[in-house]
Design an enzyme around this catalytic site. Structure first.
Site, PDB file in Angstrom:
ATOM      1  CG  ASN A  11      -1.689   1.229   1.456  1.00  0.00           C
ATOM      2  OD1 ASN A  11      -1.806   2.045   0.539  1.00  0.00           O
ATOM      3  ND2 ASN A  11      -2.243   1.405   2.640  1.00  0.00           N
ATOM      4  CE  LYS A  13       0.228   3.307   4.816  1.00  0.00           C
ATOM      5  NZ  LYS A  13       0.165   3.413   6.244  1.00  0.00           N
ATOM      6  CG  HIS A  97      -5.714   1.559   5.304  1.00  0.00           C
ATOM      7  ND1 HIS A  97      -5.278   2.463   6.240  1.00  0.00           N
ATOM      8  CD2 HIS A  97      -4.679   0.703   5.096  1.00  0.00           C
ATOM      9  CE1 HIS A  97      -4.020   2.170   6.573  1.00  0.00           C
ATOM     10  NE2 HIS A  97      -3.640   1.093   5.889  1.00  0.00           N
ATOM     11  CD  GLU A  99      -2.823   5.217   6.962  1.00  0.00           C
ATOM     12  OE1 GLU A  99      -2.834   5.322   5.725  1.00  0.00           O
ATOM     13  OE2 GLU A  99      -1.859   4.745   7.596  1.00  0.00           O
ATOM     14  CD  GLU A 169      -3.513  -3.020   7.392  1.00  0.00           C
ATOM     15  OE1 GLU A 169      -2.380  -3.227   6.951  1.00  0.00           O
ATOM     16  OE2 GLU A 169      -4.146  -1.985   7.150  1.00  0.00           O
ATOM     17  N   GLY A 175       2.501   1.677  10.912  1.00  0.00           N
ATOM     18  CA  GLY A 175       3.436   2.798  10.795  1.00  0.00           C
ATOM     19  C   GLY A 175       4.126   3.155  12.103  1.00  0.00           C
ATOM     20  CB  SER A 215       5.432  -2.396  11.844  1.00  0.00           C
ATOM     21  OG  SER A 215       4.948  -1.107  12.167  1.00  0.00           O
TER      22      SER A 215
HETATM   23  C1  PEP Z   1      -0.683  -0.184   6.138  1.00  0.00           C
HETATM   24  O1  PEP Z   1      -0.720   0.978   5.807  1.00  0.00           O
HETATM   25  O2  PEP Z   1      -1.601  -0.942   5.791  1.00  0.00           O
HETATM   26  C2  PEP Z   1       0.440  -0.656   6.945  1.00  0.00           C
HETATM   27  C3  PEP Z   1       0.369  -1.866   7.437  1.00  0.00           C
HETATM   28  O3  PEP Z   1       1.483   0.211   7.129  1.00  0.00           O
HETATM   29  P1  PEP Z   1       2.930  -0.138   7.754  1.00  0.00           P
HETATM   30  O4  PEP Z   1       3.414  -1.406   7.089  1.00  0.00           O
HETATM   31  O5  PEP Z   1       3.777   1.033   7.417  1.00  0.00           O
HETATM   32  O6  PEP Z   1       2.747  -0.330   9.228  1.00  0.00           O
END
Ligand code: PEP
Length: 254
Positions: A11, A13, A97, A99, A169, A175, A215
């Site tokens: 992703n 973003k 997601h 976000e 997630e 992040g 992460s």
């Molecule tokens: C994500 O945005 O779905 C995500 C898992 O981000 P990150 O890997 O940076 O934690």
């Protein structure tokens, strides 16, 4: 026995303009374009979808979008439909997601509308669910996930959900550099599969890929993937660099 082909999804973003996206896709094609035994997908920004899908032609890497609207077309300024994404080369779409839920008012109801529209258009939805740190600390993880799963899939049944992908997630791991341990993730994935079995029957639930996101890096992917109910990863930060993402994709050869 049902085999679930692992999916490693990136992703991007709101990072990378069109030329940067194509450059990264070109490099990823060199590094991982022919990988077998694992499916790979990247989700660039909207303007980069078509050029990236062109750049990836001749490889096994798919393209996905980061969001969509549930209507087919109309006066919805700033939105894009499932059919438009397919026409731009998308096979997947990320829906709900955290976000989008946090900053753009996405709710379980809109997630549900979007999943219904995506599957009608043969676009494979990656439905994101996850608990916040506060909810985990309050012991609410399973009830939060149960609600997100039930509401997100309301009114949708086996036939429409053959290709559904779920991404677990935990919001506290996105992040932040904090990863759920592989045992923590497995516990949740097993719970989700048992809920999916109750809701949709065993044969569908056994085939649904449940990705872990939060992460994920080259250093922790193999351990996560060793868990029986972790069928891949949704990767944010570490997917932006082709070399790093390719190491995640090639987790089996480590
Ligand atoms: C994500 O945005 O779905 C995500 C898992 O981000 P990150 O890997 O940076 O934690």
């Amino acid at each position: 026995m049902t085999t679930r082909i692992p999916l490693i999804a990136g992703n991007w973003k709101m990072y990378k303009n069109v030329s940067e996206s194509v450059q990264t896709a070109d490099r990823l094609k060199e590094l991982a374009g022919g990988v077998t035994g694992v499916e790979v997908m990247i989700a660039p920004t909207f303007p980069a979808l078509f050029p990236v899908s062109k750049a990836l032609q001749g490889s096994l890497i798919s393209v996905g979008a980061q969001n969509m609207h549930w209507e087919k077309e109309g006066a919805y300024t700033g939105e894009i439909s499932a059919a438009m994404l397919v026409a731009a080369g998308c096979r997947y779409v990320i829906i709900g997601h955290s976000e989008r839920r946090e900053y753009f008012g996405e709710s379980d109801e809109t997630v549900n509308e979007k999943i219904a529209a995506a599957v009608q258009t043969q676009l494979i939805p990656i439905m994101c669910i996850g608990e916040s740190e506060k909810q985990r600390e309050a012991g609410e993880t399973f009830s939060v996930l149960d609600k997100q799963l039930k509401m997100g899939l309301k009114g949708l049944f086996a036939d429409a959900l053959q290709n559904l992908v779920i991404a677990y997630e935990p919001i506290w791991a996105i992040g932040t550099g904090k990863t759920a341990t592989s045992e923590q993730a497995q516990e949740v994935h097993l719970f989700l599969r048992s809920k999916l079995t109750e809701m949709q029957g065993e044969s569908l639930a056994k085939g649904i890929r449940i990705l872990y996101g939060g992460s994920v890096k080259p250093q922790n992917i193999a351990e996560l993937m060793a868990m029986p109910d972790i069928d891949g990863a949704l990767v944010g930060g570490a997917s932006l660099d082709a070399e790093t993402f390719s190491k995640i994709v090639h987790y089996q050869s480590k």
